[in-house]
Design a protein around this motif. Structure first.
Motif, short mmCIF file in Angstrom:
data_model
loop_
_atom_site.label_atom_id
_atom_site.label_comp_id
_atom_site.label_asym_id
_atom_site.label_seq_id
_atom_site.Cartn_x
_atom_site.Cartn_y
_atom_site.Cartn_z
N GLN A 37 0.74 -1.23 -9.63
CA GLN A 37 0.50 0.20 -9.75
C GLN A 37 1.08 1.00 -8.60
O GLN A 37 0.93 2.21 -8.54
N HIS A 38 1.70 0.31 -7.64
CA HIS A 38 2.18 1.00 -6.44
C HIS A 38 3.69 0.84 -6.25
O HIS A 38 4.20 0.94 -5.14
N GLU A 39 4.41 0.57 -7.35
CA GLU A 39 5.87 0.50 -7.33
C GLU A 39 6.36 -0.46 -6.26
O GLU A 39 7.34 -0.21 -5.57
N HIS A 40 5.63 -1.58 -6.09
CA HIS A 40 6.01 -2.66 -5.17
C HIS A 40 6.13 -2.20 -3.72
O HIS A 40 6.87 -2.79 -2.93
N ALA A 41 5.40 -1.12 -3.39
CA ALA A 41 5.31 -0.71 -1.98
C ALA A 41 4.17 -1.51 -1.35
O ALA A 41 3.08 -1.00 -1.12
N CYS A 42 4.42 -2.79 -1.07
CA CYS A 42 3.34 -3.73 -0.77
C CYS A 42 2.55 -3.37 0.48
O CYS A 42 1.33 -3.53 0.51
N LEU A 43 3.22 -2.90 1.53
CA LEU A 43 2.50 -2.60 2.76
C LEU A 43 1.52 -1.45 2.58
O LEU A 43 0.54 -1.34 3.31
N ARG A 44 1.76 -0.60 1.59
CA ARG A 44 0.83 0.50 1.33
C ARG A 44 -0.27 0.10 0.36
O ARG A 44 -1.22 0.84 0.17
N CYS A 45 -0.14 -1.05 -0.27
CA CYS A 45 -1.04 -1.43 -1.36
C CYS A 45 -2.30 -2.11 -0.80
O CYS A 45 -2.20 -3.03 0.00
N PRO A 46 -3.50 -1.68 -1.23
CA PRO A 46 -4.74 -2.33 -0.74
C PRO A 46 -4.92 -3.74 -1.28
O PRO A 46 -5.77 -4.47 -0.79
N MET A 47 -4.13 -4.13 -2.29
CA MET A 47 -4.28 -5.46 -2.89
C MET A 47 -3.48 -6.53 -2.14
O MET A 47 -3.58 -7.72 -2.47
N LEU A 48 -2.69 -6.14 -1.14
CA LEU A 48 -1.89 -7.12 -0.40
C LEU A 48 -2.75 -7.88 0.60
O LEU A 48 -3.45 -7.29 1.42
N GLU B 214 -6.73 -6.33 10.20
CA GLU B 214 -7.62 -7.06 9.29
C GLU B 214 -7.30 -8.55 9.30
O GLU B 214 -8.21 -9.38 9.18
N SER B 215 -6.03 -8.90 9.42
CA SER B 215 -5.63 -10.31 9.39
C SER B 215 -6.01 -11.01 10.69
O SER B 215 -6.30 -12.21 10.69
N ILE C 100 -2.44 -10.35 3.68
CA ILE C 100 -1.44 -10.80 4.64
C ILE C 100 -1.66 -12.27 4.96
O ILE C 100 -2.78 -12.71 5.23
N ASN C 101 -0.57 -13.05 4.95
CA ASN C 101 -0.62 -14.43 5.39
C ASN C 101 -0.60 -14.45 6.92
O ASN C 101 0.32 -13.90 7.54
N PRO C 102 -1.63 -15.03 7.57
CA PRO C 102 -1.66 -15.02 9.05
C PRO C 102 -0.40 -15.58 9.68
O PRO C 102 -0.05 -15.21 10.80
N LYS C 103 0.31 -16.48 8.97
CA LYS C 103 1.53 -17.03 9.51
C LYS C 103 2.66 -16.00 9.59
O LYS C 103 3.66 -16.21 10.27
N MET C 104 2.48 -14.86 8.87
CA MET C 104 3.54 -13.85 8.82
C MET C 104 3.24 -12.67 9.74
O MET C 104 3.88 -11.62 9.63
N ARG D 71 4.14 -15.40 -9.01
CA ARG D 71 4.65 -14.04 -9.07
C ARG D 71 3.97 -13.11 -8.05
O ARG D 71 4.56 -12.10 -7.65
N ARG D 72 2.76 -13.44 -7.66
CA ARG D 72 2.06 -12.55 -6.73
C ARG D 72 2.48 -12.79 -5.28
O ARG D 72 2.04 -12.09 -4.38
N LYS D 73 3.29 -13.81 -5.01
CA LYS D 73 3.73 -14.07 -3.65
C LYS D 73 4.82 -13.08 -3.23
O LYS D 73 5.77 -12.83 -3.96
N VAL D 74 4.64 -12.51 -2.06
CA VAL D 74 5.65 -11.62 -1.47
C VAL D 74 5.93 -12.10 -0.06
O VAL D 74 5.31 -13.06 0.42
N GLU D 75 6.84 -11.44 0.63
CA GLU D 75 7.30 -11.92 1.93
C GLU D 75 6.15 -12.06 2.93
O GLU D 75 6.03 -13.07 3.62
N SER D 76 5.27 -11.06 2.98
CA SER D 76 4.25 -11.05 4.03
C SER D 76 2.92 -11.66 3.61
O SER D 76 1.99 -11.74 4.40
N GLY D 77 2.80 -12.11 2.36
CA GLY D 77 1.53 -12.70 1.93
C GLY D 77 1.47 -12.86 0.43
O GLY D 77 2.40 -13.37 -0.18
N ALA D 78 0.37 -12.39 -0.15
CA ALA D 78 0.19 -12.53 -1.60
C ALA D 78 -0.53 -11.31 -2.13
O ALA D 78 -1.39 -10.73 -1.47
N CYS D 79 -0.17 -10.91 -3.33
CA CYS D 79 -0.79 -9.77 -4.00
C CYS D 79 -2.09 -10.24 -4.64
O CYS D 79 -2.13 -11.25 -5.32
#
Length: 313
Positions: free
Chosen positions: A231-242, A291-292, A244-248, A214-222
């Motif tokens: 807590q961030h309404e699935h705004a993943c790019l704004r979320c500090p918990m995202l 960071e990635s 990033i998968n280097p492959k993405m 469930r924590r997997k998203v398009e650009s990496g993992a939560c």
């Protein structure tokens, strides 16, 4: 980690957990120290890169990590020969760094920094200060305080609360919710039969493993802990918990191009509110991409084996 826990790290402290789908999660096993309780910490890409660099430095000659004994000043005993990650050459005898030596290294680094950055003049850091800073950063980034307490091995959330330098409304709310929940659990446990406290079932374990899917998203993992809602309404790019998968990384470039096009159109049509939102997303996107990419730019450095400093230096 506490400084004594860091000194006790060995090659055997690094483990991995492979899920049925093939995903490998790097783990760092912390030996019991102050609380006499072992704990296992999942490693993200950056700490795993650091540990791998240390092991690569030890094994650069093709030989395995040397086995060294370590003296425990608290228990007053010598350890069996083990592949410690932080050995040093004490004359002709290999030894393991002790906390006092690391403290002196930090002091020398502060003196060197003060020559370039005057803000460091007169400052004195201890290894435990970095532990406090890390815990403060975690809590202020939105991680619930009772989850944060498990990472440094605190048995009481009050201890973690004393570590955190800055409290905002979210931290206090998380702490109060945890206290109320803990009191409720303790009350329930007292009135329920002991037989109800059983091992997890296969369905419950499957539900726990599903969390990693469930924590997997398009650009990496939560990186949100188990059972914690978004807590961030699935705004993943704004979320500090995202994470990033280097492959993405190429996908982030595509998203940046699309956002830049949207911003240009919004600017032409005078949609100032949309421009502000796009600029915020672009700032987070570029920060996460940087960071990635950072671990990939850090090449292995041959630091050599440290030796004793000359007398009087």
């Amino acid at each position: 980690m506490r400084i004594e826990e860091l000194c006790e790290l060995t090659h055997l402290s690094i483990r991995q957990y492979q899920r049925p789908g093939g995903e490998v999660i790097a783990l760092l096993v912390i030996a019991p120290s102050k609380t006499d309780r072992e704990r296992v910490i999942p490693m993200s890409a950056e700490p795993f890169h650091v540990v791998a660099s240390i092991i690569r430095r030890h094994a650069r000659t093709g030989r395995p990590i040397p086995l060294v004994t370590r003296y425990d000043p608290h228990d007053k005993v010598w350890s069996p020969p083990m592949p410690f990650l932080f050995p040093r050459q004490n004359g002709t005898v290999p030894a393991v760094f002790n906390p006092g030596t690391i403290q002196k290294m930090i002091e020398r680094r502060c003196l060197a920094l003060a020559e370039v950055h005057p803000g460091f003049k007169g400052l004195k850091f201890t290894p435990h200060d970095f532990r406090r800073i890390f815990i403060t950063e975690l809590v202020n980034s939105g991680l619930p305080i009772h989850i944060t307490a498990a990472l440094p091995g605190h048995l009481n959330v009050q201890t973690t609360r004393g570590y955190v330098a800055v409290f905002d409304e979210d931290v206090i709310r998380h702490y109060q919710e945890h206290q109320e929940h803990q009191e409720h659990l303790e009350h329930r446990r007292q009135i329920r039969p002991l037989g109800e406290y059983r091992n997890s079932t296969s369905d419950e374990w499957a539900e726990f493993e599903e969390h990693f899917d469930r924590r997997k998203v398009e650009s990496g993992a939560c990186g949100s802990p188990y059972g914690t809602p978004c807590q961030h309404e699935h705004a993943c790019l704004r979320c500090p918990m995202l994470n990033i998968n280097p492959k993405m990384l190429s996908r982030l470039d595509e998203i940046e191009t699309d956002l830049s096009d949207r911003r240009a159109r919004a600017e032409q049509e005078g949609r100032l509110g949309e421009i502000e939102g796009i600029d915020l997303i672009l700032a987070f996107l570029r920060q996460k991409r940087e960071e990635s990419r950072r671990p990939a730019r850090v090449a292995p450095v041959n630091l050599g084996m440290p030796g004793l400093r000359p007398a009087g230096s």
